[in-house]
Design an enzyme around this catalytic site. Structure first.
Site, PDB file in Angstrom:
ATOM      1  N   TYR A 169      22.304  34.038  33.192  1.00  0.00           N
ATOM      2  CA  TYR A 169      20.962  34.120  33.787  1.00  0.00           C
ATOM      3  C   TYR A 169      19.928  34.368  32.681  1.00  0.00           C
ATOM      4  CZ  TYR A 169      17.149  35.699  36.871  1.00  0.00           C
ATOM      5  OH  TYR A 169      15.939  35.839  37.523  1.00  0.00           O
ATOM      6  N   ARG A 213      17.561  53.570  39.746  1.00  0.00           N
ATOM      7  CA  ARG A 213      17.027  53.383  38.388  1.00  0.00           C
ATOM      8  C   ARG A 213      15.501  53.498  38.375  1.00  0.00           C
ATOM      9  NH1 ARG A 213      19.709  48.372  35.444  1.00  0.00           N
ATOM     10  NH2 ARG A 213      18.713  49.389  33.664  1.00  0.00           N
TER      11      ARG A 213
HETATM   12  N1  NAP Z   1      13.760  38.863  42.535  1.00  0.00           N
HETATM   13  C1  NAP Z   1      13.583  39.250  41.277  1.00  0.00           C
HETATM   14  O1  NAP Z   1      13.655  40.458  40.960  1.00  0.00           O
HETATM   15  C2  NAP Z   1      13.240  38.247  40.214  1.00  0.00           C
HETATM   16  C3  NAP Z   1      12.853  38.736  38.964  1.00  0.00           C
HETATM   17  C4  NAP Z   1      12.508  37.850  37.958  1.00  0.00           C
HETATM   18  C5  NAP Z   1      12.556  36.496  38.209  1.00  0.00           C
HETATM   19  N2  NAP Z   1      12.947  36.030  39.417  1.00  0.00           N
HETATM   20  C6  NAP Z   1      12.973  34.591  39.605  1.00  0.00           C
HETATM   21  O2  NAP Z   1      12.094  34.247  40.659  1.00  0.00           O
HETATM   22  C7  NAP Z   1      12.560  33.064  41.304  1.00  0.00           C
HETATM   23  C8  NAP Z   1      12.666  33.321  42.804  1.00  0.00           C
HETATM   24  O3  NAP Z   1      13.596  34.374  42.992  1.00  0.00           O
HETATM   25  P1  NAP Z   1      13.747  35.164  44.365  1.00  0.00           P
HETATM   26  O4  NAP Z   1      14.039  36.561  44.010  1.00  0.00           O
HETATM   27  O5  NAP Z   1      12.636  34.839  45.270  1.00  0.00           O
HETATM   28  O6  NAP Z   1      15.125  34.527  44.882  1.00  0.00           O
HETATM   29  P2  NAP Z   1      15.637  34.171  46.361  1.00  0.00           P
HETATM   30  O7  NAP Z   1      15.050  35.070  47.359  1.00  0.00           O
HETATM   31  O8  NAP Z   1      17.117  34.078  46.205  1.00  0.00           O
HETATM   32  O9  NAP Z   1      15.038  32.698  46.601  1.00  0.00           O
HETATM   33  C9  NAP Z   1      15.407  31.650  45.742  1.00  0.00           C
HETATM   34  C10 NAP Z   1      14.755  30.370  46.198  1.00  0.00           C
HETATM   35  O10 NAP Z   1      15.142  29.321  45.303  1.00  0.00           O
HETATM   36  C11 NAP Z   1      15.716  28.266  46.060  1.00  0.00           C
HETATM   37  N3  NAP Z   1      16.804  27.641  45.309  1.00  0.00           N
HETATM   38  C12 NAP Z   1      17.854  28.259  44.718  1.00  0.00           C
HETATM   39  N4  NAP Z   1      18.647  27.362  44.148  1.00  0.00           N
HETATM   40  C13 NAP Z   1      18.096  26.150  44.392  1.00  0.00           C
HETATM   41  C14 NAP Z   1      18.455  24.822  44.067  1.00  0.00           C
HETATM   42  N5  NAP Z   1      19.568  24.540  43.374  1.00  0.00           N
HETATM   43  N6  NAP Z   1      17.650  23.808  44.479  1.00  0.00           N
HETATM   44  C15 NAP Z   1      16.527  24.079  45.194  1.00  0.00           C
HETATM   45  N7  NAP Z   1      16.135  25.307  45.524  1.00  0.00           N
HETATM   46  C16 NAP Z   1      16.929  26.324  45.134  1.00  0.00           C
HETATM   47  C17 NAP Z   1      16.236  28.898  47.335  1.00  0.00           C
HETATM   48  O11 NAP Z   1      16.294  27.900  48.330  1.00  0.00           O
HETATM   49  P3  NAP Z   1      16.872  28.255  49.813  1.00  0.00           P
HETATM   50  O12 NAP Z   1      15.880  29.192  50.429  1.00  0.00           O
HETATM   51  O13 NAP Z   1      16.922  26.948  50.497  1.00  0.00           O
HETATM   52  O14 NAP Z   1      18.213  28.879  49.596  1.00  0.00           O
HETATM   53  C18 NAP Z   1      15.196  29.963  47.582  1.00  0.00           C
HETATM   54  O15 NAP Z   1      14.102  29.433  48.306  1.00  0.00           O
HETATM   55  C19 NAP Z   1      13.891  32.713  40.646  1.00  0.00           C
HETATM   56  O16 NAP Z   1      13.685  31.745  39.648  1.00  0.00           O
HETATM   57  C20 NAP Z   1      14.318  34.022  40.017  1.00  0.00           C
HETATM   58  O17 NAP Z   1      15.169  33.829  38.922  1.00  0.00           O
HETATM   59  C21 NAP Z   1      13.293  36.874  40.443  1.00  0.00           C
END
Ligand code: NAP
Length: 260
Positions: free
Chosen positions: A164, A212
Site C-alpha cells: 500500500y 492510538r
Molecule cells: N480511509 C483512510 O484513512 C485513507 C487514508 C489515506 C488515503 N486513503 C485513500 O482514499 C481513497 C478512498 O479510500 P476510502 O477510505 O474511502 O476507502 P473505501 O471506503 O474502501 O472506498 C473505496 C472506494 O474505491 C472503490 N474501488 C476500490 N477498488 C476499486 C477498483 N478496483 N475499481 C474501481 N473502484 C474501486 C470502491 O468501490 P466500491 O464502493 O464499488 O467497492 C469504493 O468506492 C483510497 O485511495 C485510499 O487509499 C484513505
C-alpha cells in the site's frame, strides 16, 4: 462559481467513503458528477439518489479501475452522458486483503494493490488529460483540474502493508509528473494526502486507531472525515488555490508533521 453551466467531475470510488465525501461537497457547490466504482448500480442507488436530491446530475458507471477496458468504458460513458468533463478525482483505492509483515507479504498482493492504486489512476489520467486540455481551451472560464487522493502513506512507513505504501509513493510521483506535463496547458494537478479517515477501509482497525489517537498520534486529536477531504478537493477544483499545481496538501490533522 462564475459559470452558468454546471462543471462535471469524474470521481473514481465516488459512492462511499472519501469519494462520497468529495461527491457530496462538489454536488453542494454546483458540480455534476460521474462516479465510478466496483459495485453494480443497484447497490449504489442510495448514494446516487442522495446526490441527485441535492440537485446534481449524477451518472454511475460500474467497473474495475485496474482494467484498461473498464477505464475506457468509464471515460466514454461519461463523455456520452455529459458531453464535457472538467475534473478528474483519482480516489478509488484499496488496502491489501491481509495486512502482512514486509518479510512475508506476497508478490500477488503487491501486484494486486499496485494494479488498483497505481496503474489504474495513472492510465486513467493519461486517458482523461487530453480531454481536460481540450476543455480548458474550449471554455477558459470553467474550472478544470486533477486531484490524486494519495495518502500520508506516500511517505509514512507501515511495515505491515508495504505494498500500500509503495502504491501511494508511486501515485504521488504520478501526480508530480502529470502536474509538470499539464502545467502549460492550464490544467492544475494536486496530490491530496488524507491521514486517518473514518471509512469502510479503516473500519477493521477502528479500535486500534481509537487508542492510538487517544495516545496522541494525531495532533488535532480526532479521526478525519470524508467531508474534511471533500472540502479540500472542492476548493482545489474551484480554482481557489491558484498558481499551486503540483502541490502536496495534507488533510491529516497534523499527522505527517515530524515531531520530536
Ligand atoms: N480511509 C483512510 O484513512 C485513507 C487514508 C489515506 C488515503 N486513503 C485513500 O482514499 C481513497 C478512498 O479510500 P476510502 O477510505 O474511502 O476507502 P473505501 O471506503 O474502501 O472506498 C473505496 C472506494 O474505491 C472503490 N474501488 C476500490 N477498488 C476499486 C477498483 N478496483 N475499481 C474501481 N473502484 C474501486 C470502491 O468501490 P466500491 O464502493 O464499488 O467497492 C469504493 O468506492 C483510497 O485511495 C485510499 O487509499 C484513505
Amino acid at each position: 462559481m462564475s459559470t452558468t453551466r454546471r462543471p462535471v467531475a469524474l470521481i473514481t470510488g465516488g459512492t462511499r467513503g472519501i469519494g462520497l465525501g468529495i461527491a457530496r461537497v462538489l454536488a453542494s457547490r454546483g458540480w455534476d458528477l460521474a462516479l465510478g466504482g466496483m459495485r453494480p448500480a443497484p447497490e449504489v442507488e442510495g448514494a446516487v439518489g442522495e446526490l441527485r436530491d441535492s440537485g446534481a446530475d449524477v451518472f454511475y458507471v460500474a467497473g474495475d479501475i485496474a482494467k484498461a477496458a473498464d477505464r475506457s468504458a468509464l471515460v466514454d460513458a461519461t463523455e456520452a452522458h455529459f458531453g464535457r468533463l472538467n475534473a478528474l478525482v483519482n480516489n478509488a483505492g484499496r488496502a491489501p486483503r491481509v495486512r502482512a509483515d514486509l518479510l512475508e507479504a506476497t508478490e500477488e498482493s503487491f501486484e494486486d494493490v499496485l494494479r488498483t492504486n497505481l496503474n489504474g489512476p495513472y492510465f486513467l489520467t493519461q486517458r482523461v488529460a487530453p480531454r481536460l486540455v481540450r476543455q480548458r481551451r474550449a471554455a477558459p472560464g470553467e474550472p478544470v483540474g486533477i486531484v490524486f487522493v494519495t495518502s500520508v502513506s506516500a511517505t509514512m512507513v507501515s511495515p505491515n502493508r508495504g505494498e500500500y505504501c509503495v502504491s501511494k509513493a508511486g501515485l504521488a510521483m504520478a501526480a508530480s509528473l502529470f502536474a509538470v506535463r499539464l502545467a502549460a496547458d492550464g490544467v492544475p494537478v494536486f496530490d491530496v494526502r488524507p491521514g486517518v479517515i473514518a471509512t469502510d477501509m479503516t473500519a477493521t482497525v477502528k479500535e486500534a486507531y481509537d487508542q492510538r489517537i487517544a495516545d496522541g498520534l494525531i495532533p488535532s486529536g480526532r479521526w478525519g472525515t470524508p467531508e474534511d477531504v471533500g472540502k479540500m478537493v472542492a476548493a482545489l477544483l474551484a480554482g481557489d488555490v491558484p498558481y499551486a499545481t503540483g502541490s502536496v496538501i495534507h488533510v491529516d490533522g497534523g499527522l505527517a508533521v515530524p515531531r520530536l
